[in-house]
Scaffold this motif. Structure first.
Motif, PDB file in Angstrom:
ATOM      1  N   PHE A   1       0.850  -1.186   0.000  1.00 49.57           N
ATOM      2  CA  PHE A   1       0.000   0.000   0.000  1.00 49.57           C
ATOM      3  C   PHE A   1       0.891   1.243   0.000  1.00 49.57           C
ATOM      4  CE2 PHE A   1      -2.694  -3.282   1.663  1.00 49.57           C
ATOM      5  CZ  PHE A   1      -3.978  -2.948   1.264  1.00 49.57           C
ATOM      6  N   GLY A   2       0.444   2.277  -0.691  1.00 48.34           N
ATOM      7  CA  GLY A   2       1.224   3.510  -0.713  1.00 48.34           C
ATOM      8  C   GLY A   2       0.339   4.726  -0.859  1.00 48.34           C
ATOM      9  N   PRO A   3       0.912   5.918  -0.661  1.00 45.50           N
ATOM     10  CA  PRO A   3       0.130   7.152  -0.747  1.00 45.50           C
ATOM     11  C   PRO A   3      -0.147   7.551  -2.187  1.00 45.50           C
ATOM     12  CG  PRO A   3       2.433   7.672  -0.364  1.00 45.50           C
ATOM     13  CD  PRO A   3       2.321   6.169  -0.310  1.00 45.50           C
ATOM     14  N   VAL A   4      -1.064   8.466  -2.373  1.00 44.59           N
ATOM     15  CA  VAL A   4      -1.359   8.977  -3.704  1.00 44.59           C
ATOM     16  C   VAL A   4      -0.149   9.758  -4.228  1.00 44.59           C
ATOM     17  CG1 VAL A   4      -2.369  11.155  -2.904  1.00 44.59           C
ATOM     18  CG2 VAL A   4      -3.088  10.208  -5.086  1.00 44.59           C
ATOM     19  N   PHE A   5       0.113   9.635  -5.517  1.00 43.71           N
ATOM     20  CA  PHE A   5       1.168  10.429  -6.144  1.00 43.71           C
ATOM     21  C   PHE A   5       0.613  11.818  -6.458  1.00 43.71           C
ATOM     22  CE2 PHE A   5       3.089   6.332  -6.651  1.00 43.71           C
ATOM     23  CZ  PHE A   5       4.451   6.584  -6.679  1.00 43.71           C
ATOM     24  N   LYS A   6       1.400  12.843  -6.170  1.00 44.17           N
ATOM     25  CA  LYS A   6       0.995  14.222  -6.420  1.00 44.17           C
ATOM     26  C   LYS A   6       1.816  14.809  -7.563  1.00 44.17           C
ATOM     27  CE  LYS A   6       1.562  15.881  -2.193  1.00 44.17           C
ATOM     28  NZ  LYS A   6       1.435  16.782  -1.030  1.00 44.17           N
ATOM     29  N   MET A   7       1.168  15.664  -8.346  1.00 44.69           N
ATOM     30  CA  MET A   7       1.852  16.347  -9.441  1.00 44.69           C
ATOM     31  C   MET A   7       1.609  17.847  -9.322  1.00 44.69           C
ATOM     32  SD  MET A   7       1.419  15.960 -13.593  1.00 44.69           S
ATOM     33  CE  MET A   7       2.245  14.358 -13.655  1.00 44.69           C
ATOM     34  N   LEU A   8       2.687  18.613  -9.365  1.00 45.74           N
ATOM     35  CA  LEU A   8       2.604  20.065  -9.351  1.00 45.74           C
ATOM     36  C   LEU A   8       2.964  20.583 -10.739  1.00 45.74           C
ATOM     37  CD1 LEU A   8       2.268  22.794  -7.909  1.00 45.74           C
ATOM     38  CD2 LEU A   8       4.700  22.645  -7.275  1.00 45.74           C
ATOM     39  N   LEU A   9       2.029  21.284 -11.360  1.00 52.46           N
ATOM     40  CA  LEU A   9       2.254  21.899 -12.656  1.00 52.46           C
ATOM     41  C   LEU A   9       2.497  23.386 -12.459  1.00 52.46           C
ATOM     42  CD1 LEU A   9      -0.651  20.223 -14.688  1.00 52.46           C
ATOM     43  CD2 LEU A   9       1.730  19.478 -14.505  1.00 52.46           C
TER      44      LEU A   9
ATOM     45  N   VAL B   1       6.235  24.446  -3.040  1.00 53.82           N
ATOM     46  CA  VAL B   1       7.085  23.251  -3.187  1.00 53.82           C
ATOM     47  C   VAL B   1       7.593  22.813  -1.823  1.00 53.82           C
ATOM     48  CG1 VAL B   1       9.281  22.399  -4.089  1.00 53.82           C
ATOM     49  CG2 VAL B   1       7.756  23.734  -5.566  1.00 53.82           C
ATOM     50  N   ARG B   2       8.096  23.755  -1.045  1.00 57.93           N
ATOM     51  CA  ARG B   2       8.634  23.419   0.285  1.00 57.93           C
ATOM     52  C   ARG B   2       7.566  22.821   1.188  1.00 57.93           C
ATOM     53  NH1 ARG B   2      11.716  28.231  -0.181  1.00 57.93           N
ATOM     54  NH2 ARG B   2      10.023  29.412   0.800  1.00 57.93           N
TER      55      ARG B   2
ATOM     56  N   ASN C   1       7.360  17.895  -1.451  1.00 60.19           N
ATOM     57  CA  ASN C   1       8.766  17.693  -1.091  1.00 60.19           C
ATOM     58  C   ASN C   1       9.136  16.248  -0.826  1.00 60.19           C
ATOM     59  OD1 ASN C   1       7.602  17.215   1.414  1.00 60.19           O
ATOM     60  ND2 ASN C   1       7.990  19.298   2.136  1.00 60.19           N
ATOM     61  N   ASP C   2       8.190  15.299  -1.036  1.00 59.37           N
ATOM     62  CA  ASP C   2       8.539  13.906  -0.770  1.00 59.37           C
ATOM     63  C   ASP C   2       8.680  13.128  -2.063  1.00 59.37           C
ATOM     64  OD1 ASP C   2       5.986  12.724  -1.537  1.00 59.37           O
ATOM     65  OD2 ASP C   2       5.156  13.513   0.324  1.00 59.37           O
ATOM     66  N   GLN C   3       9.027  11.847  -1.929  1.00 54.95           N
ATOM     67  CA  GLN C   3       9.379  11.045  -3.102  1.00 54.95           C
ATOM     68  C   GLN C   3       8.171  10.583  -3.921  1.00 54.95           C
ATOM     69  OE1 GLN C   3      11.441   7.561  -1.683  1.00 54.95           O
ATOM     70  NE2 GLN C   3      10.173   7.433   0.139  1.00 54.95           N
ATOM     71  N   TYR C   4       6.966  10.948  -3.486  1.00 53.81           N
ATOM     72  CA  TYR C   4       5.762  10.612  -4.245  1.00 53.81           C
ATOM     73  C   TYR C   4       5.251  11.807  -5.043  1.00 53.81           C
ATOM     74  CZ  TYR C   4       6.063   6.611  -1.202  1.00 53.81           C
ATOM     75  OH  TYR C   4       6.523   5.508  -0.549  1.00 53.81           O
ATOM     76  N   CYS C   5       6.146  12.752  -5.332  1.00 48.42           N
ATOM     77  CA  CYS C   5       5.778  13.973  -6.036  1.00 48.42           C
ATOM     78  C   CYS C   5       6.493  14.084  -7.374  1.00 48.42           C
ATOM     79  CB  CYS C   5       6.125  15.207  -5.197  1.00 48.42           C
ATOM     80  SG  CYS C   5       5.179  15.336  -3.652  1.00 48.42           S
ATOM     81  N   ALA C   6       5.775  14.660  -8.348  1.00 47.91           N
ATOM     82  CA  ALA C   6       6.357  15.051  -9.625  1.00 47.91           C
ATOM     83  C   ALA C   6       6.148  16.557  -9.772  1.00 47.91           C
ATOM     84  CB  ALA C   6       5.686  14.311 -10.783  1.00 47.91           C
ATOM     85  N   ILE C   7       7.196  17.269 -10.124  1.00 46.29           N
ATOM     86  CA  ILE C   7       7.142  18.728 -10.248  1.00 46.29           C
ATOM     87  C   ILE C   7       7.541  19.089 -11.674  1.00 46.29           C
ATOM     88  CG2 ILE C   7       8.043  20.917  -9.376  1.00 46.29           C
ATOM     89  CD1 ILE C   7       8.682  19.386  -6.744  1.00 46.29           C
TER      90      ILE C   7
ATOM     91  N   ASP D   1      12.238  29.154 -12.271  1.00 44.03           N
ATOM     92  CA  ASP D   1      13.559  28.997 -11.651  1.00 44.03           C
ATOM     93  C   ASP D   1      13.512  28.859 -10.135  1.00 44.03           C
ATOM     94  OD1 ASP D   1      14.519  29.123 -14.181  1.00 44.03           O
ATOM     95  OD2 ASP D   1      15.839  30.846 -13.862  1.00 44.03           O
ATOM     96  N   MET D   2      12.726  29.712  -9.455  1.00 47.89           N
ATOM     97  CA  MET D   2      12.668  29.642  -7.994  1.00 47.89           C
ATOM     98  C   MET D   2      12.039  28.327  -7.542  1.00 47.89           C
ATOM     99  SD  MET D   2      14.248  32.269  -7.043  1.00 47.89           S
ATOM    100  CE  MET D   2      13.921  32.225  -5.275  1.00 47.89           C
ATOM    101  N   ALA D   3      11.033  27.876  -8.296  1.00 49.31           N
ATOM    102  CA  ALA D   3      10.414  26.591  -7.956  1.00 49.31           C
ATOM    103  C   ALA D   3      11.397  25.446  -8.154  1.00 49.31           C
ATOM    104  CB  ALA D   3       9.172  26.375  -8.815  1.00 49.31           C
ATOM    105  N   LEU D   4      12.139  25.482  -9.261  1.00 51.66           N
ATOM    106  CA  LEU D   4      13.108  24.414  -9.520  1.00 51.66           C
ATOM    107  C   LEU D   4      14.229  24.420  -8.491  1.00 51.66           C
ATOM    108  CD1 LEU D   4      13.356  24.625 -13.411  1.00 51.66           C
ATOM    109  CD2 LEU D   4      12.338  22.775 -12.069  1.00 51.66           C
ATOM    110  N   MET D   5      14.655  25.592  -8.064  1.00 52.69           N
ATOM    111  CA  MET D   5      15.693  25.672  -7.046  1.00 52.69           C
ATOM    112  C   MET D   5      15.267  24.924  -5.785  1.00 52.69           C
ATOM    113  SD  MET D   5      17.299  29.050  -5.180  1.00 52.69           S
ATOM    114  CE  MET D   5      15.784  29.323  -4.240  1.00 52.69           C
ATOM    115  N   GLU D   6      13.986  25.063  -5.397  1.00 52.67           N
ATOM    116  CA  GLU D   6      13.473  24.347  -4.229  1.00 52.67           C
ATOM    117  C   GLU D   6      13.232  22.882  -4.548  1.00 52.67           C
ATOM    118  OE1 GLU D   6      13.342  25.408  -1.237  1.00 52.67           O
ATOM    119  OE2 GLU D   6      13.886  27.469  -1.732  1.00 52.67           O
ATOM    120  N   ALA D   7      12.688  22.618  -5.732  1.00 57.42           N
ATOM    121  CA  ALA D   7      12.351  21.245  -6.103  1.00 57.42           C
ATOM    122  C   ALA D   7      13.577  20.340  -6.111  1.00 57.42           C
ATOM    123  CB  ALA D   7      11.677  21.227  -7.475  1.00 57.42           C
ATOM    124  N   LEU D   8      14.701  20.856  -6.589  1.00 60.95           N
ATOM    125  CA  LEU D   8      15.913  20.047  -6.700  1.00 60.95           C
ATOM    126  C   LEU D   8      16.512  19.704  -5.341  1.00 60.95           C
ATOM    127  CD1 LEU D   8      17.514  21.806  -9.794  1.00 60.95           C
ATOM    128  CD2 LEU D   8      16.507  19.510  -9.717  1.00 60.95           C
TER     129      LEU D   8
END
Length: 329
Positions: free
Chosen positions: A172-180, A230-231, A235-241, A252-259
């Motif tokens: 069992f696992g959590p729902v995957f989240k996507m941030l566009l 993003v913060r 911020n966890d491993q079940y996210c796609a940004i 750029d600011m979002a990617l700086m945090e996402a990475l």
């Protein structure tokens, strides 16, 4: 499903509510399929005689037969509480009634859960783990009433369901989240494709003019600068940004945090020249070479198209591929 839970999460939540109220309930899990079975192994359904069903095992054919069977068993005081396997074959009548292309067969794990302190604690641990956005593996004995849980890394990778003659193991696992990031045409088509394949989708754009008229059912829309978002929530491993704004002020600011997060996928739209310039800017924003190397850019599989819908297909193909890679550990 934006900001929601996975179906499995909702099933466990319902079971916990029913058991906490001192009521027995049924948990059914697809453990094996053949032919055109509508739902994959690992799909779950909870049933309570008064509250009905939560979750899904098929397009409806299995649920009807199963509810009749479980309803009768709930009234029988001699019902055995040891988990068992139940095989259901999709008939020709089912095919016609539920528009299935051909016949199939499904094997279900059927469990009668009674409100004992041990069972309640078992379900609570599962719910707490999912609320913390972590994976958990559940092992169910087919020879007695033994059930156990594990969150060890070696146990929460690999196949969703493992079946033997004596036990069933279900992940069992959590729902995957996507941030566009960015309310453009590509984001519109990505959102259309991401929701049906199990992503809870959020769109973020600080530019009011871009958000005007942007509508997509089931997608959460937020107008804000994305780095804080993003913060806080992605911020966890079940996210796609996915940075799709094509505007450095947004991306750029979002990617700086996402990475700096554990997100399993981080991608940015743009040409090779744009990507090269973006990576230089990210380095100036104190992103390390290792962090920048996580970025999928140009985003998606190279299919040589400039059409938004086709670009979205290439993006989702890469995202889904990376998700499968992540799940296999």
């Amino acid at each position: 499903m934006a900001n929601g839970h996975s179906t499995e999460h909702r099933v466990i939540e319902s079971l916990y509510q029913w058991l906490s109220a001192g009521q027995s309930a049924w948990l059914c899990t697809v453990v094996k399929t053949w032919g055109s079975s509508p739902r994959p192994a690992g799909s779950v359904l909870a049933y309570h005689p008064e509250h009905g069903i939560v979750g899904s095992l098929s397009g409806g054919c299995i649920e009807e037969a199963l509810i009749r069977k479980l309803s009768a068993a709930s009234k029988d005081a001699t019902t055995n509480t040891v988990p068992y396997l139940y095989e259901y074959a999709i008939s020709e009548d089912d095919q016609a009634r539920y528009s299935l292309p051909c016949g199939g067969q499904i094997t279900l794990l059927v469990e009668c859960l009674t409100p004992t302190p041990e069972t309640l604690q078992h379900v609570k641990v599962m719910l707490d783990t999912l609320n913390n956005r972590q994976r958990i593996r559940r092992d169910v004995s087919l020879v007695n009433e033994t059930i156990s849980l594990s969150t060890e890394p070696r146990d929460v990778a690999g196949q969703t369901v493992t079946l033997s003659s004596e036990s069933v193991s279900v992940l069992f696992g959590p729902v995957f989240k996507m941030l566009l990031l960015g309310a453009g045409e590509v984001s519109h088509y990505v959102a259309q494709m991401a929701t049906p394949v199990g992503f809870a989708v959020t769109l973020c754009d600080p530019r009011e003019s871009f958000l005007q008229g942007w509508q997509q059912e089931g997608v959460e829309v937020i107008q804000c600068l994305p780095d804080d978002l993003v913060r806080a929530r992605f911020n966890d491993q079940y996210c796609a940004i996915l940075a799709l704004a094509h505007d450095p002020r947004v991306d750029d600011m979002a990617l700086m945090e996402a990475l700096k997060t554990e997100a399993f996928y981080i991608g940015a739209m743009g040409s090779l020249k744009t990507t090269e310039a973006r990576c230089k800017r990210l380095a100036q924003l104190d992103c390390t070479p290792d962090e920048i190397s996580q970025l999928h850019a140009p985003i998606g599989i190279d299919i040589g198209s400039k059409k938004p819908a086709e670009i979205a297909i290439s993006i989702m193909a890469e995202v889904v591929s990376e998700r499968h890679r992540f799940l296999k550990g």
